[in-house]
Design a protein around this motif. Structure first.
Motif: not given
Length: 180
Positions: A48, A52, A56, A63-65, A87
């Motif tokens: 993560t 991330g 960035r 987006e990463v979860y 992702v």
């Protein structure tokens, strides 16, 4: 391990699982999820952070979860999974409940209780749903099996001490041995 088969379960059943209990809904069957190990959680955290930070630093829109994060793979009532890392690069797939549709990248960390599910059931499920890239990180075997579904259906097997290429991000490689 699936719960006893009495009927086909639905999204409503999935969302009404008691607090503190985790399960996935695959083809209308609920599968309990065992608590993860420390190494499992460490790898999720490291992936993560790396993903991330890469997004960035490259001003990406993905987006990463980390798990627990609900993914309704086929946007119907049959398949809700909780990948260890997801992702998602299309914001229109994101809802208050999680992701509707296939993530671009899914990472599963193999646990003794999830081995058959990660290598078999979920591989087919993710491929059929349109996941672009699927990593099966296997701490017991110290290797990662990577499916680049957009390029080829044959997996690439990478030992932890070698670099693994993240194909959805052209410049990113990860050496998993450095994460442990």
């Amino acid at each position: 391990m699936p719960l006893p088969y009495e009927r086909r379960y639905t999204s409503e059943d999935y969302w009404n699982i008691p607090d503190g209990q985790r399960a996935e809904l695959i083809d209308g069957q609920l599968y309990n999820m065992a608590p993860p190990s420390r190494i499992h959680q460490k790898l999720i955290s490291q992936f993560t952070l790396i993903l991330g930070e890469y997004i960035r630093n490259h001003h990406g829109s993905c987006e990463v979860y980390p798990a627990p994060f609900a993914v309704n793979l086929d946007a119907d009532d049959q398949n809700w999974v909780e990948p260890d890392v997801s992702v998602i690069c299309s914001k229109d797939k994101l809802t208050d409940r999680g992701c509707t549709g296939a993530p671009d990248l899914v990472i599963e960390i193999v646990s003794p209780s999830s081995r058959r599910m990660d290598y078999g059931t979920k591989m087919a499920l993710y491929s059929n749903a349109g996941v672009r890239e699927y990593w099966i990180v296997d701490p017991e075997k110290a290797r990662t099996t990577i499916y680049y579904f957009e390029e080829d259906s044959a997996p690439v097997i990478v030992p932890f001490d070698q670099l693994s290429a993240v194909s959805i991000f052209s410049e990113l490689t990860i050496r998993i041995s450095e994460l442990l």
